[in-house]
Structures are given as structure tokens and as C-alpha cells.
Design a protein around this motif. Structure first.
Motif, mmCIF file in Angstrom:
data_model
loop_
_atom_site.group_PDB
_atom_site.id
_atom_site.type_symbol
_atom_site.label_atom_id
_atom_site.label_comp_id
_atom_site.label_asym_id
_atom_site.label_seq_id
_atom_site.Cartn_x
_atom_site.Cartn_y
_atom_site.Cartn_z
ATOM 1 N N MET A 1 49.950 117.175 -90.008
ATOM 2 C CA MET A 1 50.355 116.734 -88.664
ATOM 3 C C MET A 1 49.874 117.746 -87.604
ATOM 4 S SD MET A 1 51.970 113.861 -88.931
ATOM 5 C CE MET A 1 52.857 113.776 -87.378
ATOM 6 N N TRP A 2 49.522 117.198 -86.449
ATOM 7 C CA TRP A 2 49.113 118.058 -85.337
ATOM 8 C C TRP A 2 50.348 118.577 -84.610
ATOM 9 C CZ3 TRP A 2 44.131 119.075 -83.346
ATOM 10 C CH2 TRP A 2 43.105 118.456 -84.043
ATOM 11 N N PRO A 3 50.349 119.850 -84.158
ATOM 12 C CA PRO A 3 51.416 120.311 -83.277
ATOM 13 C C PRO A 3 51.468 119.442 -82.037
ATOM 14 C CG PRO A 3 50.039 122.151 -84.014
ATOM 15 C CD PRO A 3 49.353 120.883 -84.450
ATOM 16 N N VAL A 12 41.294 112.503 -78.771
ATOM 17 C CA VAL A 12 39.890 112.319 -78.372
ATOM 18 C C VAL A 12 38.920 113.243 -79.096
ATOM 19 C CG1 VAL A 12 40.468 111.428 -76.086
ATOM 20 C CG2 VAL A 12 40.176 113.886 -76.414
ATOM 21 N N LEU A 13 39.427 114.221 -79.859
ATOM 22 C CA LEU A 13 38.564 115.171 -80.539
ATOM 23 C C LEU A 13 38.885 115.248 -82.027
ATOM 24 C CD1 LEU A 13 38.614 118.203 -78.051
ATOM 25 C CD2 LEU A 13 36.772 116.527 -78.329
ATOM 26 N N TYR A 14 37.855 115.499 -82.821
ATOM 27 C CA TYR A 14 38.093 115.820 -84.226
ATOM 28 C C TYR A 14 38.798 117.169 -84.312
ATOM 29 C CZ TYR A 14 35.092 112.079 -85.996
ATOM 30 O OH TYR A 14 34.555 110.851 -86.316
ATOM 31 N N LEU A 159 37.283 114.309 -92.246
ATOM 32 C CA LEU A 159 38.394 114.615 -91.351
ATOM 33 C C LEU A 159 38.932 113.331 -90.735
ATOM 34 C CD1 LEU A 159 37.044 117.756 -89.425
ATOM 35 C CD2 LEU A 159 38.635 117.718 -91.356
ATOM 36 N N PRO A 160 40.212 113.332 -90.320
ATOM 37 C CA PRO A 160 40.744 112.134 -89.642
ATOM 38 C C PRO A 160 40.015 111.884 -88.330
ATOM 39 C CG PRO A 160 42.271 113.985 -89.470
ATOM 40 C CD PRO A 160 41.220 114.404 -90.445
ATOM 41 N N ASP A 161 39.661 110.630 -88.073
ATOM 42 C CA ASP A 161 38.978 110.280 -86.827
ATOM 43 C C ASP A 161 39.930 110.394 -85.641
ATOM 44 O OD1 ASP A 161 36.582 109.681 -88.102
ATOM 45 O OD2 ASP A 161 37.179 107.601 -88.495
ATOM 46 N N ILE A 230 29.979 110.844 -77.695
ATOM 47 C CA ILE A 230 29.425 110.349 -78.952
ATOM 48 C C ILE A 230 29.952 111.187 -80.109
ATOM 49 C CG2 ILE A 230 27.292 110.161 -80.314
ATOM 50 C CD1 ILE A 230 25.846 109.524 -77.647
ATOM 51 N N SER A 231 29.950 112.491 -79.931
ATOM 52 C CA SER A 231 30.310 113.415 -81.001
ATOM 53 C C SER A 231 31.814 113.549 -81.187
ATOM 54 C CB SER A 231 29.715 114.800 -80.697
ATOM 55 O OG SER A 231 30.107 115.744 -81.657
ATOM 56 N N GLN A 232 32.529 113.730 -80.077
ATOM 57 C CA GLN A 232 33.969 113.986 -80.071
ATOM 58 C C GLN A 232 34.336 115.230 -80.885
ATOM 59 O OE1 GLN A 232 35.050 109.306 -80.056
ATOM 60 N NE2 GLN A 232 36.843 110.630 -79.817
#
Length: 277
Positions: A1-3, A12-14, A159-161, A230-232
Motif C-alpha cells: 500500500m502507498w502512504p 499518475v506515476l509508477y 509494477l502496479p500501473d 506517455i511514460s508516467q
């Protein structure tokens, strides 16, 4: 989980990759580009700039001060060709570009530098030289940033999108950026009807030149944020943000140069963003 504090970025970012190299490159790329932009604002210009010696009182490049001199055309080719080859070669390297997003990113980078090479060969006009000691760092920077952007994308495999997919918005932004940049470079080339060696400068007209001094930089920034969408990845965003900082500085320096060079320069023309900046 993300903080919880990182949730907006996660949308919006990997996730940042477990790579010291990419993390360091993200920091160094942003900081060096932003610092270069501040240098432009202070009047400290790179040796290939047309207003390098006009605004700051610096001398024109000489072979003794900056190493061997290249023609401006050869210097620009040296700057762009290695990055173009790296982007194209990524498709031949097994596993380097996996998935649609990575393929589009590598393709966009190749198109970006191919456009630059074609402009060097067929669009731009030249009246000076570039020290080899200036061309080599520029070439190395473009090459390293291209490789790092593709590598950072490679590290997102598995990695999770991001929950918000910006891929196709990024493609559209990149297309607008590259088309607008090319068009305004073409308009600039038409100011020197005498071809290479013509040293007469004029106030650019047509397109967004009626509103800003550097619409080509505005579209360049647009294209780089296209890469970022495109990259994120964190690295692509760092590159886009650093590039924006540098070109903002260049834009203000260019506007200052035109005001120094031409008394009739319209006061209402902004540096980069119509009516705003």
C-alpha cells in the motif's frame, strides 16, 4: 500500500524504481537543467547561443578556449545523432522495450531526435561554429537521458500501473509539441533567406511569434511533458520539469536579446506563454 501522502502521485506515476542510478539521474537531470535555466536568466549563456556574446559581453567561441571548433551543423549532428541511434537500437535489444507504453515511448524519442537531425540537415541556417567541448557534453546529456528514460520505463515491468492512464493524452501532447516546434523552427529558418553564413537577424513573424519570443520552446516543453505522460515515470517527469525550467530561462534571455538588438521590438510580446509569461 502507498502512504496516504503519496496517493496523488501514485494515481499518475509508477512507483519509484529500486534503482539508485535512476533515482540519482532524476535528481541530477532536474537540478542541472534548472540550474542552467537560472544561468540563462543571469546572462550566462552556452557557447553555441546566438546571443552568447551580445548580452553578457562574453567573447565568441574560439578554438583555443573551447577546444577544436566544429561547424554549427556538425556540432548539432554530434549532439543529436547518438540519442537517435540509442532510441532506435532499443528495439533491437532483447527485452528493452516491453509492452505498448515502452514501445510508444521509445518510438516518440526516436521521432523526436530524427526530427532534430532532419532540421539540422535541411531546415536550420548557420552563421557560426560550436566548440567541441560544448558539443560533447550536450551529446552526452541527450544520449544519457534517452537511455535512462527507456531504462526507467523498463523497470516498471511488473509494477502496479498508475490508476490514471495518461498514455494517449501524452501521445497527443507529444504530437502537438513536435508539430508546433517544427513549424516555428521553419519560420525561424525563413528569416535568413541568404542561407548559411547570413548573419542578419530579424524579429520573427508568423505563428505564435506574434505573441511570444520563443514559441518553439513552448512546444518543446509541450513535447517533453508528452514524454512524461506517455511514460508516467518519475524520471520522465523530472526531465520534463527540468527542461521547462531551462527553456523558461532561455526564453527570457532571448526576449532580452531581441530588446537589446531591436529598438522596435514590440513591448507586448511575452517570452514564452502568450499574454502571461
Amino acid at each position: 500500500m502507498w502512504p496516504s501522502s503519496l496517493l496523488p502521485a501514485a494515481a499518475v506515476l509508477y512507483p519509484p524504481p529500486a534503482s539508485v542510478f535512476v533515482t540519482a539521474m532524476s535528481v541530477v537531470s532536474f537540478a542541472s537543467l534548472a540550474s542552467a535555466g537560472l544561468s540563462e536568466l543571469r546572462g550566462e549563456h552556452m557557447a553555441y547561443s546566438k546571443f552568447w556574446h551580445v548580452v553578457s559581453g562574453q567573447q565568441k567561441p574560439s578554438a583555443g578556449a573551447g577546444g577544436p571548433l566544429l561547424s554549427s551543423r556538425d556540432g548539432m549532428l554530434l549532439a543529436y545523432v547518438p540519442a537517435l541511434l540509442a532510441a532506435a537500437a532499443s528495439f533491437a535489444l532483447p527485452g528493452a522495450v516491453q509492452g505498448l507504453r515502452a514501445q510508444i515511448l521509445a518510438s516518440a524519442l526516436a521521432v523526436h531526435f530524427l526530427k532534430r537531425v532532419l532540421e539540422v540537415l535541411f531546415i536550420h541556417r548557420y552563421s557560426g561554429n560550436m566548440p567541441l567541448n560544448t558539443a560533447l557534453p550536450i551529446s552526452s546529456s541527450y544520449l544519457l537521458s534517452t537511455i535512462t528514460m527507456i531504462y526507467a520505463q523498463h523497470l516498471t515491468v511488473g509494477l502496479p500501473d498508475p490508476s490514471t492512464d495518461l498514455l494517449y493524452i501524452g501521445v497527443l501532447l507529444f504530437a502537438v509539441g513536435i508539430a508546433g516546434n517544427f513549424y516555428h523552427h521553419y519560420l525561424l529558418s525563413q528569416l535568413r533567406k541568404g542561407g548559411d553564413g547570413d548573419k542578419e537577424y530579424k524579429i520573427p513573424r508568423g505563428g505564435l511569434f506574434e505573441l511570444v519570443t520563443c514559441p518553439h520552446y513552448l512546444f518543446e516543453i509541450t513535447g517533453f511533458f508528452g514524454f512524461a505522460m506517455i511514460s508516467q515515470t518519475v524520471y520522465a517527469l523530472a526531465m520534463a520539469s527540468g527542461t521547462a525550467g531551462y527553456l523558461i530561462g532561455r526564453s527570457f534571455a532571448t526576449r532580452r536579446w531581441y530588446k537589446t538588438k531591436f529598438e522596435e521590438f514590440p513591448a507586448g510580446i511575452k517570452a514564452l506563454v502568450p499574454y502571461i509569461l
